[in-house]
Design a protein around this motif. Structure first.
Motif, short mmCIF file in Angstrom:
data_model
loop_
_atom_site.label_atom_id
_atom_site.label_comp_id
_atom_site.label_asym_id
_atom_site.label_seq_id
_atom_site.Cartn_x
_atom_site.Cartn_y
_atom_site.Cartn_z
N ARG A 194 0.82 -1.14 -0.02
CA ARG A 194 0.01 0.14 0.06
C ARG A 194 1.05 1.08 -0.08
O ARG A 194 1.98 1.27 0.57
CB ARG A 194 -0.63 0.10 1.57
N VAL A 195 0.57 2.17 -0.71
CA VAL A 195 1.08 3.42 -0.65
C VAL A 195 0.10 4.73 -0.50
O VAL A 195 -0.94 4.41 -0.88
CB VAL A 195 1.96 3.76 -1.65
N PHE A 196 0.39 5.99 -0.29
CA PHE A 196 -0.51 6.92 0.33
C PHE A 196 -0.13 8.19 -0.23
O PHE A 196 1.13 8.56 -0.11
CB PHE A 196 -0.55 7.07 1.80
N ARG A 197 -1.08 8.99 -0.82
CA ARG A 197 -1.08 10.16 -1.49
C ARG A 197 -2.26 11.05 -1.24
O ARG A 197 -3.24 10.54 -1.39
CB ARG A 197 -0.39 10.33 -2.83
N CYS A 198 -2.01 12.37 -0.79
CA CYS A 198 -3.26 13.04 -0.69
C CYS A 198 -3.77 13.56 -1.89
O CYS A 198 -3.72 14.52 -2.58
CB CYS A 198 -2.60 14.57 0.08
N ASP A 199 -4.80 12.61 -2.77
CA ASP A 199 -5.38 12.91 -3.86
C ASP A 199 -6.80 12.25 -3.77
O ASP A 199 -6.53 11.03 -3.34
CB ASP A 199 -4.36 12.25 -4.96
N TYR A 200 -7.66 12.47 -4.60
CA TYR A 200 -9.07 12.05 -4.40
C TYR A 200 -9.90 12.54 -5.74
O TYR A 200 -10.17 13.34 -5.85
CB TYR A 200 -9.64 12.19 -3.41
N ASP A 201 -10.01 11.42 -6.74
CA ASP A 201 -11.12 11.66 -7.81
C ASP A 201 -11.30 10.42 -8.44
O ASP A 201 -10.81 9.35 -7.75
CB ASP A 201 -10.62 12.73 -8.86
N ALA A 202 -11.82 10.21 -9.37
CA ALA A 202 -12.29 8.89 -10.06
C ALA A 202 -11.04 7.99 -10.20
O ALA A 202 -10.91 6.75 -10.40
CB ALA A 202 -12.95 8.90 -11.32
N THR A 203 -9.88 8.57 -10.58
CA THR A 203 -8.55 7.57 -10.71
C THR A 203 -7.44 7.84 -9.71
O THR A 203 -6.55 7.28 -9.76
CB THR A 203 -7.99 7.96 -12.18
N HIS A 204 -7.77 8.68 -8.76
CA HIS A 204 -7.03 8.80 -7.49
C HIS A 204 -7.70 8.56 -6.30
O HIS A 204 -8.72 8.87 -6.03
CB HIS A 204 -6.21 9.83 -7.39
N THR A 205 -7.26 7.59 -5.32
CA THR A 205 -7.59 7.25 -3.98
C THR A 205 -6.65 7.80 -2.86
O THR A 205 -5.41 7.37 -3.47
CB THR A 205 -8.26 6.23 -3.76
N PRO A 206 -6.58 8.22 -1.67
CA PRO A 206 -5.51 8.41 -0.93
C PRO A 206 -4.69 7.38 -0.49
O PRO A 206 -3.36 7.59 -0.20
CB PRO A 206 -6.09 9.07 0.31
N MET A 207 -5.22 5.96 -0.52
CA MET A 207 -4.58 4.92 -0.51
C MET A 207 -4.59 4.04 -1.63
O MET A 207 -5.88 3.98 -2.22
CB MET A 207 -5.04 4.07 0.73
N PHE A 208 -3.28 3.59 -2.24
CA PHE A 208 -3.54 2.73 -3.27
C PHE A 208 -2.47 1.98 -3.41
O PHE A 208 -1.76 1.56 -2.29
CB PHE A 208 -3.47 3.59 -4.83
N HIS A 209 -2.36 0.95 -4.43
CA HIS A 209 -1.55 -0.30 -4.16
C HIS A 209 -0.49 -0.03 -5.37
O HIS A 209 -0.84 0.07 -6.60
CB HIS A 209 -2.31 -1.52 -4.20
N GLN A 210 1.10 -0.15 -4.91
CA GLN A 210 1.86 -0.41 -6.22
C GLN A 210 2.72 -1.77 -6.01
O GLN A 210 2.76 -2.53 -5.01
CB GLN A 210 2.91 0.81 -6.02
N ILE A 211 3.41 -2.17 -7.00
CA ILE A 211 4.65 -3.27 -7.24
C ILE A 211 5.50 -2.72 -7.75
O ILE A 211 5.65 -1.98 -8.63
CB ILE A 211 3.83 -4.43 -7.75
N GLU A 212 6.73 -2.98 -6.88
CA GLU A 212 8.09 -2.39 -7.29
C GLU A 212 8.75 -3.79 -7.72
O GLU A 212 8.71 -4.71 -7.18
CB GLU A 212 8.61 -1.99 -6.02
N GLY A 213 9.35 -3.77 -8.73
CA GLY A 213 10.26 -4.66 -9.05
C GLY A 213 11.74 -3.95 -9.14
O GLY A 213 12.04 -2.81 -9.34
N LEU A 214 12.65 -5.12 -8.86
CA LEU A 214 14.22 -4.68 -8.49
C LEU A 214 15.01 -5.77 -8.91
O LEU A 214 14.91 -6.91 -8.47
CB LEU A 214 14.32 -4.12 -7.07
N VAL A 215 15.83 -5.59 -9.85
CA VAL A 215 16.87 -6.66 -10.36
C VAL A 215 18.31 -6.03 -10.38
O VAL A 215 18.29 -5.01 -10.99
CB VAL A 215 16.46 -7.26 -11.82
N ILE A 216 19.10 -6.48 -9.49
CA ILE A 216 20.49 -6.27 -9.53
C ILE A 216 21.55 -7.37 -9.64
O ILE A 216 21.31 -8.24 -8.97
CB ILE A 216 20.88 -5.56 -8.07
N ASP A 217 22.36 -7.29 -10.44
CA ASP A 217 23.37 -8.35 -10.80
C ASP A 217 24.62 -7.59 -11.52
O ASP A 217 24.53 -6.56 -11.92
CB ASP A 217 22.72 -9.53 -11.35
N LYS A 218 25.39 -8.50 -12.09
CA LYS A 218 26.66 -7.85 -12.82
C LYS A 218 26.11 -8.14 -14.33
O LYS A 218 25.28 -8.88 -14.68
CB LYS A 218 27.85 -9.06 -12.61
#
Ligand code: DAH
Length: 347
Positions: A194-218
């Motif tokens: 869950r992530v949070f931002r002060c925003d509210y309309d048909a496409t924004h809610t103060p709480m919403f969900h994200q997925i982060e991907g991270l790949v580190i290698d040589k």
């Protein structure tokens, strides 16, 4: 008197349930019960007999109460055993379809995405929702007063005694920092949350969900990033030839940075994928900025990697035709019945 006692004892032994025993208790010891009535007769006796007779009846009362307690223990045990025998659950039986709840579309989509990436060896990583400026901004190459901080509409807490200002994390990129500081490359993680931002309309809610991907290698390069996210989107939307484009963009924590769009058609009022000439932005991504690696004690000359982040709610809306983001979080049972998923797979 002992004959009388024997009679009561056999009545107690004959009870077959707690209920019978309770009835008998009323019959003997209740307000108008047999033993209580005996006590009431004391008043009619000459005073010199009263004391002995009173003691005798009270003794009887004690014996009968004891007997009843013993019987109660036996009956309780029997009732428990028969309940245990009759309430056995056969876990191999199939579930009654009418008794099943449904999965929220967000839960469903989290499951779909996690199961896709876990096939490629991504681990799940998590971090706290209440974060500090260091993890949410500074370590992600957004030092104090960096203009990018303003674009996040952050919810801040009051500073604590030592002046540290906590906040509700504005993105799951914070988990990049937590992971990079805790583990050694090679790293391959997916951070849902869950992530949070002060925003509210048909496409924004103060709480919403994200997925982060991270790949580190040589020797990780932009080609790895492209193929990873392109294949994922085609799989997720179930359109093998889904059109995809990358546009140069800016994120402080990646260099170079890109936004990824998927091809769509908006002509009929709604949005359809797999055809049309329009584009819809779905992903932010890029090669992890050397400063981020340095901030986490990893040598950027030895290791490189890519990162991506996207809104899960948006993905759920696009895939399952949900028109208004706000309805996702209103706990309306009719909405859940319509958009929910069977926990056993399928709609
Ligand atoms: N954290 C960004 C946001 O919330 C999304 C993002 C962009 C994540 C680029 C990334 C990335 O990992 O590389 O807007």
């Amino acid at each position: 008197m002992s004959q009388q006692l024997q009679q009561w004892q056999s009545e107690i032994d004959a009870t077959q349930s707690i209920r019978d025993l309770d009835d008998l208790k009323v019959k003997l010891l209740g307000k108008t019960g047999e033993i209580t009535s005996l006590l009431k007769t004391l008043g009619t006796l000459p005073p010199e007999e009263r004391k002995d007779r009173g003691a005798e009846i009270n003794q009887l009362k004690l014996v009968v109460s004891d007997q009843m307690d013993n019987r109660r223990a036996i009956l309780e045990e029997q009732e428990l055993e028969s309940r245990l025998a009759s309430e056995k659950i056969d876990v191999t039986l199939s579930v009654r379809p009418e008794a099943v709840g449904s999965l929220h579309p967000i839960t469903q989509v989290f499951g779909e995405i996690i199961s896709y990436f876990s096939k490629f060896g991504f681990d799940i990583a998590t971090g706290p929702e209440i974060e500090d400026e260091e993890h949410n901004f500074a370590a992600l190459n957004m030092p104090d007063h960096h203009p990018a901080r303003q674009s996040h509409d952050t919810f801040y807490f009051m500073p604590d005694e030592s002046g540290i200002r906590k906040l509700l994390r504005t993105h799951t990129s914070t988990v990049q920092i937590r992971t990079l500081r805790q583990s050694q490359p090679p790293i391959r993680i997916l951070a849902p949350g869950r992530v949070f931002r002060c925003d509210y309309d048909a496409t924004h809610t103060p709480m919403f969900h994200q997925i982060e991907g991270l790949v580190i290698d040589k020797d990780i390069n932009f080609g790895h990033l492209k193929s990873t996210v392109i294949e994922f989107c085609r799989h997720f939307f179930e359109i093998p030839d889904l059109k995809i484009r990358f546009r140069p963009s800016f994120f402080p924590f990646t260099e170079p940075s890109a936004e990824m769009d998927i091809g769509c058609d908006r002509s009929g009022g709604g949005i359809k994928f797999g055809k049309g000439d329009d584009w819809l932005e779905v992903f932010g991504c890029g090669m992890v900025h050397p400063n981020v690696l340095k901030n986490c004690g990893i040598d950027p000359d030895e290791y490189q990697g890519f990162a991506f982040g996207f809104g899960v709610d948006r993905f759920a809306m696009l895939k399952y035709g949900i028109p208004d983001l706000r309805s996702m979080f209103e706990s309306d049972n009719r909405w859940l019945a319509h958009y929910g998923f069977s926990p056993f797979g399928g709609k």
